[in-house]
Design an enzyme around this catalytic site. Structure first.
Site, PDB file in Angstrom:
ATOM      1  N   ARG A  93       0.859  -1.185   0.000  1.00 48.85           N
ATOM      2  CA  ARG A  93       0.000   0.000   0.000  1.00 48.85           C
ATOM      3  C   ARG A  93       0.895   1.234   0.000  1.00 48.85           C
ATOM      4  NH1 ARG A  93      -3.534   2.754   4.660  1.00 48.85           N
ATOM      5  NH2 ARG A  93      -4.617   4.193   3.302  1.00 48.85           N
ATOM      6  N   HIS A 210     -16.773   6.078   2.778  1.00 53.62           N
ATOM      7  CA  HIS A 210     -15.820   5.292   3.582  1.00 53.62           C
ATOM      8  C   HIS A 210     -15.742   5.983   4.942  1.00 53.62           C
ATOM      9  CE1 HIS A 210     -12.020   2.872   4.162  1.00 53.62           C
ATOM     10  NE2 HIS A 210     -11.924   3.781   5.131  1.00 53.62           N
ATOM     11  N   GLY A 214     -10.458   7.350   9.534  1.00 52.55           N
ATOM     12  CA  GLY A 214     -10.445   8.374   8.495  1.00 52.55           C
ATOM     13  C   GLY A 214     -11.740   8.255   7.709  1.00 52.55           C
ATOM     14  N   ARG A 243      -9.321  14.020  12.817  1.00 54.27           N
ATOM     15  CA  ARG A 243      -9.026  15.091  11.855  1.00 54.27           C
ATOM     16  C   ARG A 243     -10.239  16.004  11.694  1.00 54.27           C
ATOM     17  NH1 ARG A 243      -7.094  11.206   7.189  1.00 54.27           N
ATOM     18  NH2 ARG A 243      -6.417   9.676   8.705  1.00 54.27           N
ATOM     19  N   ARG A 285     -17.462   3.533  19.015  1.00 59.34           N
ATOM     20  CA  ARG A 285     -18.173   2.702  20.005  1.00 59.34           C
ATOM     21  C   ARG A 285     -18.211   3.403  21.354  1.00 59.34           C
ATOM     22  NH1 ARG A 285     -14.944  -2.354  17.715  1.00 59.34           N
ATOM     23  NH2 ARG A 285     -13.496  -0.637  17.582  1.00 59.34           N
ATOM     24  N   GLY A 331     -15.302   0.818   9.162  1.00 56.51           N
ATOM     25  CA  GLY A 331     -15.718   0.498  10.537  1.00 56.51           C
ATOM     26  C   GLY A 331     -17.041   1.108  10.971  1.00 56.51           C
ATOM     27  N   VAL A 332     -17.205   2.403  10.776  1.00 57.65           N
ATOM     28  CA  VAL A 332     -18.439   3.071  11.198  1.00 57.65           C
ATOM     29  C   VAL A 332     -19.543   2.802  10.173  1.00 57.65           C
ATOM     30  CG1 VAL A 332     -19.493   5.306  11.730  1.00 57.65           C
ATOM     31  CG2 VAL A 332     -17.102   4.859  12.390  1.00 57.65           C
ATOM     32  N   GLY A 333     -19.231   2.962   8.906  1.00 56.53           N
ATOM     33  CA  GLY A 333     -20.237   2.791   7.856  1.00 56.53           C
ATOM     34  C   GLY A 333     -20.846   1.396   7.830  1.00 56.53           C
ATOM     35  N   GLU A 385      -9.533  -3.641   1.766  1.00 56.05           N
ATOM     36  CA  GLU A 385      -8.439  -3.070   0.977  1.00 56.05           C
ATOM     37  C   GLU A 385      -7.320  -4.091   0.764  1.00 56.05           C
ATOM     38  OE1 GLU A 385      -8.975   0.204   3.801  1.00 56.05           O
ATOM     39  OE2 GLU A 385      -8.023   1.456   2.300  1.00 56.05           O
TER      40      GLU A 385
HETATM   41  P1  AMP Z   1     -11.715   1.570  10.407  1.00 55.19           P
HETATM   42  O1  AMP Z   1     -10.809   2.776  10.261  1.00 55.19           O
HETATM   43  O2  AMP Z   1     -12.439   1.211   9.162  1.00 55.19           O
HETATM   44  O3  AMP Z   1     -11.043   0.413  11.068  1.00 55.19           O
HETATM   45  O4  AMP Z   1     -12.864   2.032  11.424  1.00 55.19           O
HETATM   46  C1  AMP Z   1     -12.600   2.404  12.753  1.00 55.19           C
HETATM   47  C2  AMP Z   1     -13.834   3.040  13.360  1.00 55.19           C
HETATM   48  O5  AMP Z   1     -14.944   2.136  13.223  1.00 55.19           O
HETATM   49  C3  AMP Z   1     -13.697   3.346  14.846  1.00 55.19           C
HETATM   50  O6  AMP Z   1     -14.248   4.629  15.129  1.00 55.19           O
HETATM   51  C4  AMP Z   1     -14.549   2.267  15.488  1.00 55.19           C
HETATM   52  O7  AMP Z   1     -15.091   2.699  16.687  1.00 55.19           O
HETATM   53  C5  AMP Z   1     -15.633   2.066  14.463  1.00 55.19           C
HETATM   54  N1  AMP Z   1     -16.279   0.778  14.643  1.00 55.19           N
HETATM   55  C6  AMP Z   1     -15.719  -0.442  14.473  1.00 55.19           C
HETATM   56  N2  AMP Z   1     -16.613  -1.411  14.793  1.00 55.19           N
HETATM   57  C7  AMP Z   1     -17.748  -0.781  15.189  1.00 55.19           C
HETATM   58  C8  AMP Z   1     -19.024  -1.217  15.644  1.00 55.19           C
HETATM   59  N3  AMP Z   1     -19.311  -2.507  15.770  1.00 55.19           N
HETATM   60  N4  AMP Z   1     -19.947  -0.263  15.931  1.00 55.19           N
HETATM   61  C9  AMP Z   1     -19.659   1.038  15.791  1.00 55.19           C
HETATM   62  N5  AMP Z   1     -18.477   1.508  15.379  1.00 55.19           N
HETATM   63  C10 AMP Z   1     -17.528   0.628  15.077  1.00 55.19           C
END
Ligand code: AMP
Length: 398
Positions: A93, A210, A214, A243, A285, A331-333, A385
């Site tokens: 990456r 996304h 980030g 950010r 969370r 993660g959030v989406g 990814e």
């Molecule tokens: P990522 O950068 O894609 O790994 O996403 C990280 C974000 O996703 C963090 O803010 C986590 O708190 C959120 N996240 C991961 N799993 C969950 C979940 N089951 N419910 C709510 N938010 C989550």
């Protein structure tokens, strides 16, 4: 035994790695994965996840070469290292591909030099990516190494979206333009949506969101990105974990004139702002727990986050003209029911109607969360990814 691709994501003091079977189903976990952390420190750590086990090794790690060497030794000791499995390609990456790279590239010395030329655009990320590439090429010289750029998907955006209204000579001299990031994720997700809709890719207009630590949005017309929220750097656009996203650039001049140094403002905007700056926490969370306990700062941060999201969704609807789908990922989406509900609330007049039960139903796969009669389909499409990078890399395997 299948042929595997090794996917590396090298940071300044860490390397994330995954061994991936590119033919596997996207919902299956990788063959092996892990993390080399605290490179350069006495308490360096190597974590390896393999065969349902989590193995952790704490020892001094001198540099990236030492870290990767030790990670490979640990993997071999557990039967999943370069001497135990068939690694047919390595995917790296790389954060910034600038104007030079529109897609994955087979790495040779010249490509490394081109990535080096882009360091001024990504002074923290590209040097670490190059170290990872050089070390891995030495350790695994027999297999193709492939660079996959976070900016690649946005390389061909229309000038009206890609250029900033700055003095043209200054912009040209310093390569200032909107490059966009998270491109591998937006591309991976946006390529799945037409199949889920049962339409040819060329006919689908979509917005991909996304939302992880980030956050970025992209407008995609017929498979081609036509706008995105991140810019010259990943600081622009949506409000994120730490950010700011979009702020008045005048704030930076103002803070500077008030006595903050440029490095302090950089740290403030990149690491102490966003959800964390407003509420004290960046993990969604934890934010949700605080909202459940009626924490007003957590609610304020959440509402700002939703507002920014709606602002981008609305503007991309106009840019696309006709919208077929909105896809949430990361993660959030993928996981936060409330963000999907609230960002899509009261948009019936625009043809967007969420089904509350579908939205709330637990499910790890790609899925629709809009009603049958919603003119715009709303989906959750889990991103991956590493799998995308593994597939690009494997295309070059002998
Ligand atoms: P990522 O950068 O894609 O790994 O996403 C990280 C974000 O996703 C963090 O803010 C986590 O708190 C959120 N996240 C991961 N799993 C969950 C979940 N089951 N419910 C709510 N938010 C989550």
């Amino acid at each position: 035994m299948s042929r595997l691709a090794l996917v590396l994501n090298s940071g300044s003091s860490s390397v994330k790695f995954q061994l991936v079977d590119p033919d596997r189903d996207a919902t299956e976990p990788p063959y092996a994965s892990g993390l080399v952390e605290r490179i350069g420190e006495d308490n360096g750590t190597i974590v390896l996840k393999f065969d349902g086990e989590k193995i952790e090794d704490v020892e001094p790690i001198a540099d990236h070469a030492d870290g990767l060497d030790k990670a490979f030794a640990l993997m071999d000791a557990h039967g999943c290292g370069p001497h135990s499995v068939d690694i047919a390609a390595v995917g790296h990456r790389v954060v910034h591909g600038g104007k030079l790279f529109s897609g994955p590239e087979l790495i040779d010395d010249q490509i490394v030099e081109m990535i080096r030329d882009l360091i001024p655009l990504a002074p923290l990320h590209n040097p670490a990516n190059i170290v990872g590439i050089e070390v891995a090429r030495q350790l695994l010289p027999e297999v193709p190494h492939v660079a996959v750029f976070d900016t690649g998907f946005f390389h061909d955006m229309p000038p009206a979206a890609a250029l900033y209204p700055l003095d043209a000579a200054v912009a040209a001299e310093h390569n200032i333009r909107r490059y966009g990031f998270h491109g591998t994720s937006h591309e991976y997700v946006s390529r799945q949506v037409p199949g889920l809709l049962g339409k040819p890719a060329a006919e689908v207009n979509q917005i991909t969101l996304h939302l992880g630590n980030g956050c970025s949005a992209a407008a995609v017309r017929g498979g081609q990105a036509v706008d995105t929220s991140m810019g010259l750097t990943p600081l622009a656009g949506l409000m994120m974990g730490t950010r700011t996203g979009d702020i008045d650039p005048g704030i930076i001049f103002h803070l500077y004139r008030q006595g903050l140094s440029i490095d302090e403002i950089d740290d403030l905007c990149n690491r102490r702002s966003g959800l964390k700056g407003v509420s004290g926490v960046n993990d969604f969370r934890v934010l949700q727990e605080r909202m459940d306990n009626a924490d007003q700062d957590a609610w304020a941060a959440y509402q700002m986050y939703v507002h920014q999201l709606r602002r981008y969704i609305g503007s991309y609807m106009l840019i696309l003209g006709r919208l077929d789908a909105i896809a949430f990922t990361a993660g959030v989406g993928e996981n936060h029911v409330g963000i999907r509900r609230d960002s899509m609330a009261a948009l019936e007049n625009f043809g967007i109607r969420i089904d509350p039960e579908r939205n709330a139903a637990p499910n790890d796969g790609p899925r629709f969360i809009s009603t049958e009669d919603s003119a715009v389909k709303v989906l959750v499409v889990p991103t991956n990814e590493e799998l995308a990078i593994a597939r690009y890399a494997m295309a070059y395997a002998a």
